[in-house]
Design an enzyme around this catalytic site. Structure first.
Site, PDB file in Angstrom:
ATOM      1  N   CYS A  53       0.808  -1.216   0.000  1.00 17.88           N
ATOM      2  CA  CYS A  53       0.000   0.000   0.000  1.00 17.88           C
ATOM      3  C   CYS A  53       0.845   1.272   0.000  1.00 17.88           C
ATOM      4  CB  CYS A  53      -0.933   0.011   1.202  1.00 17.88           C
ATOM      5  SG  CYS A  53      -0.093   0.235   2.785  1.00 17.88           S
ATOM      6  N   CYS A 123      -1.925 -16.808  -0.887  1.00 21.34           N
ATOM      7  CA  CYS A 123      -1.240 -16.166  -2.020  1.00 21.34           C
ATOM      8  C   CYS A 123       0.181 -15.791  -1.614  1.00 21.34           C
ATOM      9  CB  CYS A 123      -2.006 -14.937  -2.495  1.00 21.34           C
ATOM     10  SG  CYS A 123      -1.713 -13.452  -1.537  1.00 21.34           S
ATOM     11  N   THR A 293       5.361   9.117   9.703  1.00 17.17           N
ATOM     12  CA  THR A 293       4.095   8.459   9.384  1.00 17.17           C
ATOM     13  C   THR A 293       3.066   9.465   8.891  1.00 17.17           C
ATOM     14  OG1 THR A 293       3.277   8.614  11.647  1.00 17.17           O
ATOM     15  CG2 THR A 293       4.493   6.626  11.079  1.00 17.17           C
ATOM     16  N   ASN A 382       2.373  13.579  16.364  1.00 12.90           N
ATOM     17  CA  ASN A 382       0.911  13.500  16.429  1.00 12.90           C
ATOM     18  C   ASN A 382       0.325  14.849  16.811  1.00 12.90           C
ATOM     19  OD1 ASN A 382      -1.701  12.661  18.312  1.00 12.90           O
ATOM     20  ND2 ASN A 382      -1.470  11.482  16.440  1.00 12.90           N
ATOM     21  N   GLN A 799      -5.636 -13.409 -13.405  1.00 13.91           N
ATOM     22  CA  GLN A 799      -6.333 -14.691 -13.356  1.00 13.91           C
ATOM     23  C   GLN A 799      -6.612 -15.185 -14.773  1.00 13.91           C
ATOM     24  OE1 GLN A 799      -9.040 -12.539 -10.155  1.00 13.91           O
ATOM     25  NE2 GLN A 799      -9.861 -14.543 -10.587  1.00 13.91           N
ATOM     26  N   GLU A 834      -9.560 -10.736 -13.288  1.00 13.26           N
ATOM     27  CA  GLU A 834     -10.093 -11.649 -14.311  1.00 13.26           C
ATOM     28  C   GLU A 834     -10.177 -10.961 -15.669  1.00 13.26           C
ATOM     29  OE1 GLU A 834     -13.638 -13.690 -13.078  1.00 13.26           O
ATOM     30  OE2 GLU A 834     -14.163 -14.208 -15.142  1.00 13.26           O
ATOM     31  N   ARG A 912     -26.114 -14.145 -12.564  1.00 11.40           N
ATOM     32  CA  ARG A 912     -25.891 -15.057 -11.429  1.00 11.40           C
ATOM     33  C   ARG A 912     -26.683 -14.580 -10.210  1.00 11.40           C
ATOM     34  NH1 ARG A 912     -22.622 -19.381  -9.512  1.00 11.40           N
ATOM     35  NH2 ARG A 912     -21.462 -19.668 -11.442  1.00 11.40           N
ATOM     36  N   GLU A1300     -15.934 -19.856  -3.950  1.00  9.34           N
ATOM     37  CA  GLU A1300     -16.941 -18.818  -3.724  1.00  9.34           C
ATOM     38  C   GLU A1300     -18.050 -19.197  -2.741  1.00  9.34           C
ATOM     39  OE1 GLU A1300     -17.160 -18.778  -8.014  1.00  9.34           O
ATOM     40  OE2 GLU A1300     -17.389 -16.612  -7.915  1.00  9.34           O
TER      41      GLU A1300
HETATM   42  C1  LIG Z   1      -1.226   3.685   9.055  1.00  9.45           C
HETATM   43  C2  LIG Z   1      -1.386   4.862   9.949  1.00  9.45           C
HETATM   44  C3  LIG Z   1      -2.225   4.782  11.032  1.00  9.45           C
HETATM   45  C4  LIG Z   1      -2.395   5.873  11.865  1.00  9.45           C
HETATM   46  N1  LIG Z   1      -3.247   5.745  12.915  1.00  9.45           N
HETATM   47  C5  LIG Z   1      -3.454   6.794  13.731  1.00  9.45           C
HETATM   48  C6  LIG Z   1      -4.343   6.684  14.831  1.00  9.45           C
HETATM   49  O1  LIG Z   1      -4.919   5.623  15.078  1.00  9.45           O
HETATM   50  N2  LIG Z   1      -4.544   7.779  15.589  1.00  9.45           N
HETATM   51  C7  LIG Z   1      -3.922   8.963  15.346  1.00  9.45           C
HETATM   52  O2  LIG Z   1      -4.140   9.912  16.074  1.00  9.45           O
HETATM   53  N3  LIG Z   1      -3.062   9.078  14.312  1.00  9.45           N
HETATM   54  C8  LIG Z   1      -2.811   8.052  13.511  1.00  9.45           C
HETATM   55  N4  LIG Z   1      -1.946   8.175  12.453  1.00  9.45           N
HETATM   56  C9  LIG Z   1      -1.278   9.471  12.202  1.00  9.45           C
HETATM   57  C10 LIG Z   1       0.218   9.511  12.635  1.00  9.45           C
HETATM   58  O3  LIG Z   1       0.745   8.262  12.729  1.00  9.45           O
HETATM   59  C11 LIG Z   1       0.416  10.134  13.956  1.00  9.45           C
HETATM   60  O4  LIG Z   1      -0.036  11.449  13.892  1.00  9.45           O
HETATM   61  C12 LIG Z   1       1.868  10.068  14.447  1.00  9.45           C
HETATM   62  O5  LIG Z   1       1.898  10.237  15.815  1.00  9.45           O
HETATM   63  C13 LIG Z   1       2.781  11.082  13.801  1.00  9.45           C
HETATM   64  O6  LIG Z   1       4.075  10.939  14.357  1.00  9.45           O
HETATM   65  P1  LIG Z   1       5.394  10.901  13.478  1.00  9.45           P
HETATM   66  O7  LIG Z   1       6.521  10.866  14.397  1.00  9.45           O
HETATM   67  O8  LIG Z   1       5.347   9.809  12.522  1.00  9.45           O
HETATM   68  O9  LIG Z   1       5.261  12.290  12.749  1.00  9.45           O
HETATM   69  P2  LIG Z   1       6.030  12.827  11.485  1.00  9.45           P
HETATM   70  O10 LIG Z   1       5.349  12.386  10.257  1.00  9.45           O
HETATM   71  O11 LIG Z   1       7.466  12.565  11.583  1.00  9.45           O
HETATM   72  O12 LIG Z   1       5.746  14.378  11.702  1.00  9.45           O
HETATM   73  C14 LIG Z   1       4.430  14.879  11.688  1.00  9.45           C
HETATM   74  C15 LIG Z   1       4.416  16.392  11.734  1.00  9.45           C
HETATM   75  O13 LIG Z   1       4.792  16.861  12.999  1.00  9.45           O
HETATM   76  C16 LIG Z   1       5.836  17.795  12.897  1.00  9.45           C
HETATM   77  N5  LIG Z   1       6.645  17.662  14.096  1.00  9.45           N
HETATM   78  C17 LIG Z   1       7.112  16.515  14.630  1.00  9.45           C
HETATM   79  N6  LIG Z   1       7.761  16.775  15.777  1.00  9.45           N
HETATM   80  C18 LIG Z   1       7.696  18.102  15.964  1.00  9.45           C
HETATM   81  C19 LIG Z   1       8.160  18.946  16.973  1.00  9.45           C
HETATM   82  N7  LIG Z   1       8.821  18.496  18.019  1.00  9.45           N
HETATM   83  N8  LIG Z   1       7.911  20.272  16.855  1.00  9.45           N
HETATM   84  C20 LIG Z   1       7.256  20.747  15.793  1.00  9.45           C
HETATM   85  N9  LIG Z   1       6.781  19.986  14.803  1.00  9.45           N
HETATM   86  C21 LIG Z   1       7.000  18.673  14.891  1.00  9.45           C
HETATM   87  C22 LIG Z   1       6.530  17.420  11.627  1.00  9.45           C
HETATM   88  O14 LIG Z   1       7.275  18.467  11.091  1.00  9.45           O
HETATM   89  C23 LIG Z   1       5.367  17.042  10.767  1.00  9.45           C
HETATM   90  O15 LIG Z   1       4.754  18.178  10.233  1.00  9.45           O
HETATM   91  C24 LIG Z   1      -1.725   7.091  11.612  1.00  9.45           C
HETATM   92  C25 LIG Z   1      -0.859   7.168  10.513  1.00  9.45           C
HETATM   93  C26 LIG Z   1      -0.682   6.083   9.698  1.00  9.45           C
HETATM   94  C27 LIG Z   1       0.236   6.196   8.532  1.00  9.45           C
HETATM   95  S1  FES Z   2      -2.927 -11.843   1.490  1.00  8.61           S
HETATM   96 FE1  FES Z   2      -2.326 -13.211   3.038  1.00  8.61          FE
HETATM   97  S2  FES Z   2      -2.018 -15.038   1.969  1.00  8.61           S
HETATM   98 FE2  FES Z   2      -2.808 -13.705   0.472  1.00  8.61          FE
HETATM   99  S1  FES Z   3       3.292  -1.464   2.038  1.00 11.14           S
HETATM  100 FE1  FES Z   3       1.490  -1.453   3.215  1.00 11.14          FE
HETATM  101  S2  FES Z   3       2.248  -0.918   5.137  1.00 11.14           S
HETATM  102 FE2  FES Z   3       3.930  -0.665   3.893  1.00 11.14          FE
END
Ligand SMILES: Cc1cc2nc3c(=O)[nH]c(=O)nc-3n(C[C@H](O)[C@H](O)[C@H](O)COP(=O)(O)OP(=O)(O)OC[C@H]3O[C@@H](n4cnc5c(N)ncnc54)[C@H](O)[C@@H]3O)c2cc1C
Ligand code: FES
Ligand code: FES
Length: 1364
Positions: A53, A123, A293, A382, A799, A834, A912, A1300
């Site tokens: 993804c 798979c 993230t 966050n 497929q 498919e 179907r 299926e």
């Molecule tokens: C698959 C996935 C699932 C997620 N699930 C959730 C969830 O369940 N709940 C939720 O709330 N969020 C979720 N998130 C969002 C994200 O993961 C969170 O917000 C995470 O905590 C960001 O932290 P990071 O260190 O990765 O931030 P980064 O991506 O490294 O930074 C984020 C931002 O913060 C700024 N920043 C970081 N540190 C500082 C600092 N000290 N001072 C000023 N700016 C700063 C950066 O410049 C940037 O703009 C998800 C994201 C993904 C990809």
């Molecule tokens: S996605 Fe897990 S075995 Fe196909």
């Molecule tokens: S490719 Fe899906 S989590 Fe990284």
């Protein structure tokens, strides 16, 4: 703050970046700051780590990183998503990929061995990710993990095939072990009172024991597979196979990095706060980055360009975690998993009353993303993202946390969290300021903080609405008065919102019911969500704000219960509102008989690719090495649902880096239109576009990123035309695909409705949403030419290789004999590959052919979801007549499916659905009308069940409604109307060998239906806010392609002189175990072991004109074709064999060889006795039916719509199974995928119902907001049985098709949910029937449980919006 410390070394710049990968030192060159770790790994040939993804949502890219923590003086091991990790973020660390664990040559790691041998891969595309998550958990645990920890650690890994159960069973052996149970000998001694098998690994009932019936040889746990002892993989005592942490890294000091990347990107990794601030002052626009993230999503998905990054992971001042008398200080750089660990420890150590906020934070982190994200995501990231749905910000705000902010010169200021969030993604930080830390005060006695979150899916999902709430009570004059309160919501506005008026109202008042009622009223005015608010679901979100507050009131009251003068004790029945969700580990069982036929048929053999998949050695299309002159393709896609193309300006693309060519309709050398049934689809739109995502052209460039960049630079001017964006729009505009109206009928519906026999008539509509295939491997094709374009070859994820061959030949104007398509395996298809994949192969073939260079086209996940079609949404309008007892007499049905902008397979899908619209019921009078709607969406296509499930779901909806009308249980109505042996169906086919009644009776007994029903009723009486429901659902699925000519199959069998056999057939291995079953048939035919048979690939130059691998019929057809070929060879061998001079097969083969006997044969099979005539609407459209039945029990939280499946019991008649392990895997996988369809997965399109999405666009185009079931959606108790002693004489080796048929059985979960909702509505006085559309997501569940909290926003018959 003059005390910021930097020493010389901290700022001494270094470009010596290193990384260890699987124990090998790699020097990281400068210039790669734009790369992710995943891109790097795959570029250096470690393709075991997959790209599913690219947004952290599927876990296919999981690797383990290890580093030496200089403070803790120990190695830290963590699972992370390589797709989001910038390459330089792991500098100085050790990365272990799946290749580093084990391989087939030198032996598998126990984690790999266990997953392979316990049928945990189908798979295989998700498999390396699961292996690495489990491995990292083991390496990072001091003691063996618990089963719960194992399940929790897998929440960030998605699998679309297996239904997770075998993965859990495989990993369960690494959980805490009760050695006594192992030494206790035989299985019979290890049964619980209920006769359930007790697992030595856990001491609890489990499924790893032998199957009761026939697997008699298993005398220890795990079906004879030796359980692996934890010590073998203990991270502290490495075995010789285990890669150790490189000692060099322990001694190595980190240095300041300053590196570059493509597009002028600069990457700084400073080592002190002072240096960070200096860098920030010098580069005011620099982006701080920690876990990446959020930033990773911005740069990769939203295409935002940040020229300068400052990675602050190594800055000690940002990583503090300190405790003082007033509270705790959390550095902004602290990772969430680290924080959780720290808080858990504090909670144990500190007085209970002090840690209420800490508990709320840890509880919220539990449901925050998956392990891989939590391991890298930071607190500051966050907070500073300021997402309106941040899970933690409402808690910081509610708990009175303060943020400490440091500016360029080191001065620190403090602000309350409540004041920090200014507007959408805007925070109170100046350009030269950064967040330093968060201070959370201890809570006082009688001060309570609580977290809330409701998402689509409980695990690894962002919130729809969340909240943090705090109240501080004080006793004054024998009353408990609110001294201070703070209620904060997320997901209700552009920022986390404090309910200011409510907070004011609460303060100073006595904590009692009146306060609750008044506060609920004020909250309604405090939290306003406008009708067109992004995210939609306005009524649901508003209801949740009240539900959460009500829960908070009860929770606080419960905490206070027993305090002197506290009068608000919570009634026992209301406790159900506040019990927190705890998930027991999954208990499962698989019950089947083994009917061995020859050496292999009937055995529960392991998938033939399993050992390749668990080691990452299994190759998929995108893993094919790129030729030196190879190019990557990206498509130019329409942005409008219906428009005239006014102009196309491609000058930007032509000057883009790495550009190699751009092609439009005029460039196509052959046919410009394609299509599987009618050629109604333009390869490249020339004048008019009819959906968002329609392909207008293709760009090729040296890298994938450059190709995408160039495609984005093509400017297209559109003249927008009116678009049809729903089935209802299509009906109104009479927008149907030509010649697609169909009718099936039996008896006289009208006459019956008018007759006295017919006591009641009901009419209604069933709305069924679509479903994304979400195969883990996105579409991918690799095309190259030979002999200057005289031949074209391709490897594709499809497929239907024959369709690829045909489309490509057609579009290039070549004879089919010069075009070859090969498929080794695909990472899931489910119908989605498919026909649609063939279209995309044609797109890639144009530049490959015209430039005479290899071209790879691999989709990003969002593109795949947006343009490659899905399961059809359906609208069913029914009129049903029945007796007062509930006997069905007549059905008049109109069904419509949403085909999208081309016909593709939509007519066959509709047909179907029509064939299955009686499900298993005898209905004397039936009339079914069907229409295929043309809409301005990407063409919808096949998906497991091919319309059958939609047809049956409509039926079960009106069956359930009849039950309510006549006040009986739906199960009684079902039984009363069952068809039986000899019944004539509404399309003229006679029911033969019907095992429905047997299955139903066995299921009823096995799930103890009547007992469970009465227990559920008792539970519901005692619990006001949680309700349980049950349902039993039958199914019958017709086996055959409904287009007669497609029911043919070819195979090629070649016997070599070493006694091994190479089989090639027309079917594709997509995880369903087809090759394994077919090889078993060949092994039994020659009476040799399975290991002597090999299936390498599917190829159009070996077996011609093969039908797509679909319709569940492939094992039947290709098994029979292979058997035919084997029989031919055996017949040729017979004269030599009859001499009885050989002692082994290899000797016989050699003897034949010396006698010049042809040891190669082409086998062929046609499905007999089928045929259907649409002019009469009668015939034997199916060869036979696969029957099944399922029971489900669910529990719902009526206040939030949260639900879980407590039990599922599924039984199918699969004849004599060729491979029961594979068949069980198909059932479990289909059932869990079906749970996704009925309860989790909702596609949201820009239509009338979703005005906040641009017209025709797909909002849910990634795992971030489209939720397929995760490991924690598996039923707590999951039983699968195969009917015994039921041979099927209509298919090879008396087996039956499986792919299926089980899918629809997941609707038992849907109807169990409905059953629970009925109980909830009854409490509020709503007793009549109500509609519940598919999927029954938390939104639909919550809104259907109409009560005082929903009443202000919606009526009891409110129907949440659905894209249909
Ligand atoms: C698959 C996935 C699932 C997620 N699930 C959730 C969830 O369940 N709940 C939720 O709330 N969020 C979720 N998130 C969002 C994200 O993961 C969170 O917000 C995470 O905590 C960001 O932290 P990071 O260190 O990765 O931030 P980064 O991506 O490294 O930074 C984020 C931002 O913060 C700024 N920043 C970081 N540190 C500082 C600092 N000290 N001072 C000023 N700016 C700063 C950066 O410049 C940037 O703009 C998800 C994201 C993904 C990809
Ligand atoms: S996605 Fe897990 S075995 Fe196909
Ligand atoms: S490719 Fe899906 S989590 Fe990284």
């Amino acid at each position: 703050m003059g005390s910021l410390i930097t020493n010389e070394d901290d700022v001494k710049e270094s470009k010596d970046a290193i990384l260890y990968v699987n124990g090998v030192l790699k020097l990281l060159p400068d210039g790669l700051a734009h790369l992710t770790l995943l891109e790097y790994l795959r570029d250096v040939g470690l393709t075991g780590t997959k790209l599913g993804c690219g947004e952290g949502g599927c876990g296919a890219c999981t690797v383990m990183v290890s580093y030496f923590d200089q403070n803790l003086k120990k190695c830290v091991h963590q699972a992370i998503n390589a797709c989001l990790a910038p390459l330089y973020s792991v500098e100085g660390m050790h990365v272990i990929t799946v290749e580093g664990l084990g391989n087939r040559k030198f032996g598998l790691h126990p984690v790999q061995e266990s997953l392979a041998s316990r049928h945990g891969s189908q798979c295989g595309f998700c498999t390396p990710g699961f292996i690495m998550s489990m491995y990292a958990l083991l390496r990072s645990s001091k003691t063996p993990p618990t089963e719960e920890q194992i399940e929790e650690s897998l929440a960030g890994n998605l699998c679309r095939c297996t239904g997770y159960r075998p993965i859990l069973d495989a990993f369960r052996v690494f959980a805490k072990t009760n050695d006594l149970l192992y030494t206790n000998g035989f299985v019979s001694l290890q049964e619980s009172k209920d006769g359930e098998f007790i697992c030595p690994s856990t001491g609890k009932p489990c499924s790893c024991g032998p199957n009761k019936e026939t697997v008699k040889q298993a005398d220890v746990c795990h079906n004879g597979y030796k359980a692996v002892s934890y010590n073998e993989i203990d991270g502290s005592s490495y075995t010789n196979k285990e890669i150790i942490f490189p000692p060099q890294l322990i001694l190595r000091k980190s240095s300041y990095l300053r590196l570059n990347g493509f597009g002028g990107i600069k990457w700084h990794r400073p080592l002190s706060l002072k240096h960070v601030l200096e860098l920030k002052s010098r580069n005011p626009d620099a982006k701080l980055v920690l876990g990446n993230t959020e930033v990773g999503i911005e740069t990769r998905l939203k295409k935002i360009h940040y020229p300068v990054f400052i990675a602050v992971t190594h800055v000690p001042e940002l990583n503090v975690l300190t405790v003082n008398d007033n509270g705790i200080e959390i550095g902004a750089g602290v990772r969430l998993s680290e924080l959780q660990k720290f808080l858990k420890k504090l909670i144990e150590e500190r007085p209970v009353y002090e840690t209420s906020a800490c508990k709320a934070i840890t509880e919220q982190i539990k449901w925050f993303a998956g392990t891989q994200i939590r391991n890298v995501a930071s607190v500051g990231g966050n907070i500073c993202t300021a997402s309106p749905i941040s899970d933690l910000n409402p808690i910081w705000m509610a708990s009175g946390a303060k943020f400490r902010i440091v500016e360029g010169k080191g001065n620190i200021r403090e602000t309350f969290a409540e004041k920090f969030f200014l507007s959408y993604r805007k925070v109170d930080l100046g350009q030269n300021e950064i967040l330093l830390s968060v201070f959370v005060p201890w809570t006082r006695k009688y001060e309570y903080v609580k977290e809330f979150k409701q998402a689509h899916r409980r695990d690894d999902d962002i919130a729809l609405v969340n909240a943090g709430m705090r109240v501080f009570l004080e006793k004054r004059n024998e009353k408990w008065i609110v001294s201070d309160a703070c209620i904060v919501y997320g997901g209700v506005g552009p920022v986390s919102l404090s309910a200011v008026k409510t907070n004011g109202h609460l303060t100073g008042k006595e904590w009692n019911k009146e306060l609750l009622q008044d506060s609920l009223k004020i909250l309604r005015q405090d939290i306003l969500i406008s009708e067109d608010a992004p995210g939609g679901m306005v009524e649901f979100r508003k209801s949740l704000t009240l539900s959460f507050f009500f829960k908070f009131f009860l929770w606080v009251s419960h905490q206070m219960d027993g305090q002197d003068s506290f009068k608000e004790s919570v009634p026992v029945s209301h406790l159900s509102a506040i019990e927190s969700f705890t998930r027991p580990s999954v208990m499962s069982s698989q019950d089947y008989e083994v009917v061995k036929q020859g050496t292999s048929v009937g055995s529960a053999e392991v998938h033939m690719s399993a050992r390749l998949q668990v080691t990452g050695e299994a190759e998929y299309t995108d893993d094919t090495p790129m030729a030196p002159n190879g190019l990557h393709a990206a498509m130019i896609l329409s942005k409008k649902p219906h428009a005239r193309l006014v102009s196309i300006d491609d000058s930007g693309a032509r000057s883009s880096p790495g550009f190699a060519g751009i092609f439009f309709s005029k460039d196509i050398p052959g046919a410009k239109f394609t299509g599987p049934v009618v050629e109604d689809e333009e390869v490249f739109a020339s004048e008019i576009v009819t959906c968002v995502g329609q392909v207008i052209g293709v760009v090729v460039a040296d890298t994938h990123e450059n190709a995408k960049l160039a495609a984005r630079k093509v400017n297209i001017e559109y003249e927008v035309l009116p678009a049809i964006l729903s089935i209802k729009d299509a009906i109104k505009a009479k927008s149907f695909h030509p010649n697609t109206h169909r009718v099936l009928s039996k008896g006289d519906v009208e006459l019956c409705f008018q007759s006295d026999e017919c006591h009641k008539i009901i009419e209604g509509e069933v709305h069924i949403g679509g479903q994304e295939h979400f195969y883990l491997e996105p579409n991918s094709t690799f095309v190259w030419t030979m002999d200057g374009g005289n031949e074209v070859h391709m490897i594709s994820s499809t497929q239907a290789p024959q369709k690829h061959q045909k489309y490509v030949a057609h579009v290039l104007g070549l004879p089919m004999s010069k075009v070859v398509c090969k498929v080794k395996r695909i990472g899931g298809g489910f119908g989605g590959k498919e026909t649609r994949s063939a279209f995309f192969a044609a797109v890639a073939a144009v530049p490959a052919y015209l430039l005479d260079r290899p071209v790879k086209l691999t989709f990003d996940r969002d593109v795949d979801m947006m343009i490659s079609g899905q399961r059809h949404s359906f609208l069913g309008k029914y009129k049903v007549g029945f007796t007062n007892e509930g006997k069905v007499l007549a059905l008049d049905l109109e069904i419509y499916n949403n085909a999208g902008n081309s016909l593709d397979l939509s007519l066959a899908v509709l047909e179907r659905a029509m064939f299955h619209s009686d499900n298993v019921y005898e209905i004397p009078h039936v009339r079914v009308n069907g229409n295929v709607c043309f809409t301005n969406y990407p063409s919808n296509t096949a998906f497991r069940g091919f319309g059958g499930p939609q047809g049956m779901l409509i039926t079960e909806n009106w069956i359930q409604r009849i039950a309510m009308e006549v006040k009986k249980s739906p199960e009684e109505i079902r039984e009363m109307n069952f068809m039986s042996e000899g019944s004539i169906l509404h399309f003229g086919q006679q029911v033969q060998d019907c095992t429905l009644h047997r299955l139903w009776d066995e299921l009823k007994k096995s799930c103890n239906f009547l007992k469970v029903r009465s227990e559920v009723e008792e539970f519901n009486l005692k619990n006001r806010w949680k309700k349980r429901g049950v349902a039993m659902i039958p199914t019958k699925f017709g086996i055959a392609f409904t287009t007669k000519f497609m029911n043919q199959a070819g195979a090629l069998v070649q016997v070599y002189t070493d006694g091994t056999v190479l089989v090639t057939h027309g079917g594709v291995e997509m995880g369903q175990g087809l090759h394994t079953k077919v090889a078993q048939i060949a092994a039994s035919a020659f009476e040799i072991s399975l290991s002597s048979v090999f299936i390498s690939e599917t190829s159009t130059d070996k077996v011609p004109n093969a039908s797509p691998t679909a319709a569940s019929a492939s094992s039947d057809m290709y098994g029979a074709a292979v058997l035919d070929a084997c029989k031919q060879i055996k017949a040729r061998m017979d004269p030599i064999a009859s001499l009885k001079k050989h002692t082994s097969f290899v000797e016989l083969v050699n003897a034949c060889y010396f006698e010049r006997i042809d040891l190669s044969a082409h086998g062929f099979y046609i499905v007999p006795d089928i045929g259907f005539d649409w002019t009469t609407g009668k015939g034997n459209i199916f060869r036979y039916f696969t029957y099944g039945a399922a029971f489900a029990e669910v529990e719902i939280d009526t206040l939030t719509g949260d639900f879980h499946t407590r039990a599922a019991d599924v039984i199918l008649d699969l004849g004599f199974s060729i491979n029961p392990a594979i068949d069980v895997g198909q059932i479990e996988g289909a059932f869990v995928q079906g749970i996704g369809w009925v309860a989790l997965e909702e596609l949201k399109w820009g239509d009338d119902a979703h005005k906040w999405i641009p017209p025709g666009c797909l909002f849910t185009c990634g795992p971030g907001n489209y939720k397929i079931p995760s490991v924690n959606d598996v039923p707590f108790k999951f039983k699968v049985s195969l009917l015994k002693d039921a041979p099927n004489d209509k298919a090879v080796h008396s087996s039956k098709a499986v792919g299926e048929p089980p899918f629809f059985l997941a609707s038992s979960v849907f109807f169990a949910i409905k059953d629970a909702i009925i109980a909830a509505r009854a409490e509020s006085g709503s007793h009549g029937w109500f509609p519940l559309d598919n999927p029954a997501t938390p939104e639909r569940i919550r809104m259907a449980c109409a009560d005082d909290f929903t009443a202000p926003f919606a009526k009891a018959d409110f129907r949440p919006k659905l894209s249909v």
